[in-house]
Scaffold this motif. Structure first.
Motif, short mmCIF file in Angstrom:
data_model
loop_
_atom_site.label_atom_id
_atom_site.label_comp_id
_atom_site.label_asym_id
_atom_site.label_seq_id
_atom_site.Cartn_x
_atom_site.Cartn_y
_atom_site.Cartn_z
N ASN A 1 91.10 41.15 36.84
CA ASN A 1 90.41 40.40 35.96
C ASN A 1 89.43 41.58 34.92
O ASN A 1 89.35 41.15 33.79
CB ASN A 1 89.50 39.45 36.45
CG ASN A 1 88.80 38.74 35.33
OD1 ASN A 1 89.37 38.38 34.37
ND2 ASN A 1 87.78 38.48 35.72
N LEU A 2 89.21 42.50 35.46
CA LEU A 2 88.38 43.33 34.68
C LEU A 2 88.84 44.55 33.92
O LEU A 2 88.15 45.28 33.15
CB LEU A 2 87.28 43.82 35.71
CG LEU A 2 86.41 42.83 36.46
CD1 LEU A 2 85.62 43.55 37.50
CD2 LEU A 2 85.50 41.94 35.57
N LYS B 1 95.38 44.41 30.49
CA LYS B 1 96.56 43.80 31.38
C LYS B 1 97.50 44.87 31.73
O LYS B 1 98.23 44.70 33.01
CB LYS B 1 97.30 42.85 30.19
CG LYS B 1 98.40 41.99 30.79
CD LYS B 1 99.09 41.08 29.84
CE LYS B 1 100.04 40.05 30.66
NZ LYS B 1 100.35 39.12 29.81
N ASP C 1 87.42 33.71 43.38
CA ASP C 1 87.21 34.34 42.04
C ASP C 1 87.31 33.16 40.88
O ASP C 1 88.27 32.41 40.93
CB ASP C 1 88.12 35.15 41.82
CG ASP C 1 87.41 36.48 40.72
OD1 ASP C 1 87.16 35.77 39.43
OD2 ASP C 1 87.08 37.44 40.97
N LYS C 2 86.36 33.14 39.97
CA LYS C 2 86.44 32.19 38.81
C LYS C 2 87.56 32.42 37.97
O LYS C 2 88.22 31.70 37.20
CB LYS C 2 85.11 32.49 38.04
CG LYS C 2 84.01 31.78 38.64
CD LYS C 2 82.79 31.76 37.61
CE LYS C 2 81.55 31.53 38.30
NZ LYS C 2 80.38 31.57 37.38
N ALA C 3 88.17 33.75 37.80
CA ALA C 3 89.06 34.21 37.15
C ALA C 3 90.45 33.52 37.55
O ALA C 3 91.00 34.00 38.31
CB ALA C 3 88.99 35.94 36.87
N ILE C 4 91.18 32.88 36.46
CA ILE C 4 92.40 32.51 36.76
C ILE C 4 93.50 33.58 36.97
O ILE C 4 94.13 33.24 38.03
CB ILE C 4 92.82 31.70 35.61
CG1 ILE C 4 92.21 30.44 35.21
CG2 ILE C 4 94.31 31.17 35.78
CD1 ILE C 4 92.12 29.89 33.81
N GLN C 5 93.54 34.67 36.19
CA GLN C 5 94.59 35.64 36.43
C GLN C 5 94.36 36.38 38.02
O GLN C 5 95.37 36.44 38.62
CB GLN C 5 94.34 36.72 35.48
CG GLN C 5 95.36 37.74 35.37
CD GLN C 5 96.83 37.09 35.10
OE1 GLN C 5 96.76 36.13 34.24
NE2 GLN C 5 97.78 37.27 35.50
N THR C 6 92.91 36.37 38.32
CA THR C 6 92.85 36.89 39.88
C THR C 6 93.56 35.88 40.92
O THR C 6 94.04 36.33 41.77
CB THR C 6 91.58 37.10 40.13
OG1 THR C 6 90.80 37.98 39.18
CG2 THR C 6 91.34 37.50 41.30
N ARG C 7 93.12 34.59 40.73
CA ARG C 7 93.79 33.62 41.51
C ARG C 7 95.37 33.78 41.72
O ARG C 7 95.98 33.37 42.73
CB ARG C 7 93.16 32.51 41.25
CG ARG C 7 91.73 32.30 41.53
CD ARG C 7 91.26 30.72 41.39
NE ARG C 7 91.68 30.02 40.55
CZ ARG C 7 90.86 29.55 39.40
NH1 ARG C 7 89.58 30.12 39.33
NH2 ARG C 7 91.28 28.91 38.30
N ASN D 1 93.68 24.81 37.67
CA ASN D 1 94.62 25.55 36.54
C ASN D 1 95.98 25.00 36.83
O ASN D 1 96.49 25.53 37.91
CB ASN D 1 94.10 26.69 36.33
CG ASN D 1 94.93 27.55 35.46
OD1 ASN D 1 96.17 27.91 35.36
ND2 ASN D 1 94.30 27.69 34.29
#
Length: 128
Positions: A3-4, A7, A41-47, A90
């Motif tokens: 996430n950080l 891409k 984690d709050k980040a969608i990409q991480t999930r 999501n």
């Protein structure tokens, strides 16, 4: 890293994690709690990436190391991961959770069926 970073770095770092999971004897007491904690984690990409790693872990280790996973409490952890992702707000995370569910269900049929029966009608239809 999912996430950080930019891409391309995120994709490469996650490809590296996938390679490690695939080629190493990933211990269920180490790997599965890490996947579970990162799924929070709050980040969608991480999930989304975490569900891909769960799928890789199951495809690579579930049949071969079934006893070790069961004795370490890993089945419950994977089951929690799949349930959480299938009920994620999501749609991309839900879609990514479908593949690991079917791998999980092929190894632990009774637990997979229990997850399927507890889903709401729309979630069940999308999964089937």
């Amino acid at each position: 890293m999912a996430n950080l970073t930019k891409k391309i770095i995120a994709q490469q770092s996650q490809a590296t994690v996938t390679t490690i999971i695939h080629n190493a004897s990933a211990q269920p007491r180490t790997v599965l709690p890490l996947l579970w904690s990162n799924l929070q984690d709050k980040a969608i990409q991480t999930r989304i990436y975490i569900m891909g790693h769960v799928k890789t872990y199951l495809e690579t280790h579930a049949v071969r190391a079934r006893g070790a996973i069961e004795s370490a409490g890993g089945v419950e952890t994977v089951e929690k991961c799949i349930k959480k992702a299938l009920n994620d707000p999501n749609p991309s995370v839900k879609a990514e959770a479908r593949q690991p569910f079917w791998v999980f269900e092929s190894v632990w049929k009774e637990r997979g069926r229990a997850i399927l029966e507890k889903l709401d009608v729309s979630g069940r239809k999308a999964l089937e």
